[in-house]
Motif scaffolding. Structure first.
Motif, short mmCIF file in Angstrom:
data_model
loop_
_atom_site.label_atom_id
_atom_site.label_comp_id
_atom_site.label_asym_id
_atom_site.label_seq_id
_atom_site.Cartn_x
_atom_site.Cartn_y
_atom_site.Cartn_z
N ILE B 130 66.59 85.43 74.57
CA ILE B 130 66.09 84.10 73.09
C ILE B 130 65.49 85.37 72.09
N ALA B 131 65.04 86.39 72.20
CA ALA B 131 64.99 87.48 70.96
C ALA B 131 65.97 87.34 69.72
N LEU B 137 68.27 80.10 64.83
CA LEU B 137 67.66 78.54 64.95
C LEU B 137 66.52 78.68 63.51
N GLU B 138 65.93 79.87 63.45
CA GLU B 138 64.96 79.93 62.18
C GLU B 138 65.87 80.01 61.21
N ARG B 139 67.08 80.55 61.24
CA ARG B 139 67.38 80.12 59.62
C ARG B 139 68.02 78.95 59.21
N PHE B 140 68.99 78.46 60.59
CA PHE B 140 68.61 76.95 60.74
C PHE B 140 68.47 76.56 60.06
N LEU B 141 66.79 76.81 60.26
CA LEU B 141 66.27 75.56 59.64
C LEU B 141 65.66 75.19 58.55
N LEU B 150 62.39 63.90 58.01
CA LEU B 150 60.94 64.88 58.41
C LEU B 150 60.76 64.93 60.18
N SER B 151 61.21 63.70 60.66
CA SER B 151 61.33 63.42 62.57
C SER B 151 62.31 64.84 62.66
N ALA B 152 63.48 64.40 62.16
CA ALA B 152 64.36 65.26 62.46
C ALA B 152 63.91 67.14 62.29
N ARG B 153 63.18 67.20 61.41
CA ARG B 153 62.92 68.50 61.28
C ARG B 153 61.53 69.10 61.82
N LEU B 154 60.83 68.15 62.57
CA LEU B 154 59.39 68.32 63.01
C LEU B 154 60.30 68.19 64.94
N GLY B 159 61.33 72.57 68.97
CA GLY B 159 62.69 73.55 69.91
C GLY B 159 62.33 75.42 69.76
N ILE B 160 62.03 75.32 68.28
CA ILE B 160 62.05 76.63 67.89
C ILE B 160 60.46 77.35 68.13
N GLN B 161 59.44 76.87 68.75
CA GLN B 161 57.80 76.75 68.93
C GLN B 161 58.40 76.37 70.71
N GLU B 162 59.40 76.15 71.03
CA GLU B 162 59.57 76.33 72.45
C GLU B 162 59.69 77.43 73.01
N TYR B 163 61.04 77.73 71.96
CA TYR B 163 61.55 78.66 72.54
C TYR B 163 60.80 80.34 72.01
#
Lengths: 185, 185
Positions: B130-131, B137-141, B150-154, B159-163
DNA sequence: AATGTCATGTAACTAGTTACATGATTTA
DNA sequence: TAAATCATGTAACTAGTTACATGACATT
């Protein structure tokens, strides 16, 4: 009223953003955050065929940049209607229990397809269902914590934490749709 | 080397805890926190048949409490070996991307089947994978946040928060297996 | 007599998996 | 010329879905 798999709706949602080939769609699944979907040709090409058979998308041959000819698919009016129908369906207890992936995919497409007004409604239903389910899980944990092996208990706690996080997320997300904020894309 | 679906392994893991009938297993899926599995007879009875055909479980007819005769299944040596093989497999990047459900099920059974020593190892691999995935994922965001609705970003942020949550969970969980703590069930 | 619960099972259908086949073009 | 990339597709297999069938016993 047609039924489609999650993959089918994912393809429909992506083709709503813009017309693409099967290969483009596969690349999305391999290279972006939509990696939970299989990028195998044996999944995507038959799925596109089914969607085309239902009249939800239409593919046109295109002389590509040098290589082999590509078929570019675009969503039809019927496809858009079906996508909207899927997005605007109720958020059920079952959707929550079976896993949040389907609901999150729906939400991801929502702003573009049904508009921000509906997204806020969706989040309210989403939060409501989780708020109802979460205490059930917590009661289950308390009733069983003594007899559970450590790893089983930790796994359950992890699941509970996930639902709690999503609830918090939804409530924060709702505020982003409040009037006063410029919420149009 | 046999392959089984997630349902197959779930049944195997539950039957390792104690012998049960198909009906008992169905009830577990309807009434406990394992609700992500289908409780439909069309899923469970054929799955039990397959496991029995592979010699991983064995069913014996039993005169039940009044009603119709029930078949109670117990795991075999081969079944236990196969369950262990599944539990001790590597934690791959793909396991992480395809969704954490499979890994969490493996972990839930782990203490009972392979012992707490292995559970801690598993958590370390889990955290490591996960690390490694999370910053991607963060780079992709960050690369796409401007062009995303907005909804896609949220949804992506969720998903990022879950990981991130699972990573934190894993690191906390590891401490519960440290020597000095009494970690046996 | 009808309904509910315990309990097991099958049949038709749908969709996904892995692996393979094909073929053009570009790069090493 | 070998390999990589672009690009589409099929075939055999596996497993899950919904719906139905069966049957005993208990309750209303």
């Amino acid at each position: 009223m047609e039924t489609n798999s999650l993959l089918g709706y994912a393809l429909l949602g992506l083709l709503h953003q813009h017309a693409m080939s099967g290969y483009d769609l596969r690349k999305i699944f391999t290279t972006t955050a939509m990696g939970s979907f299989s990028d195998s040709p044996g999944a995507i090409y038959p799925a596109l065929k089914r969607l085309e058979g239902q009249g939800l998308i239409r593919g046109t041959e295109e002389a590509s940049t040098g290589q082999r000819k590509r078929r570019v698919f675009k969503i039809t009016r019927e496809g858009l209607a079906e996508l909207k129908r899927w997005l605007t369906g109720p958020v059920t207890r079952n959707d929550i229990i079976r896993g949040l992936g389907t609901l999150m995919l729906r939400f991801a497409f929502m702003d573009q397809v049904t508009g921000p007004g509906h997204s806020a409604d969706f989040l309210r239903c989403f939060a409501e269902q989780i708020a109802a389910y979460l205490p059930e899980l917590e009661r289950f944990l308390e009733a069983n914590r003594a007899k559970m092996p450590l790893s089983a208990r930790l796994a359950l706690e992890s699941g509970i934490q996930e639902y709690a996080l999503r609830l918090k997320w939804a409530r924060t997300a709702i505020t982003q749709y409040e009037p006063g904020k410029r919420n149009r894309v």
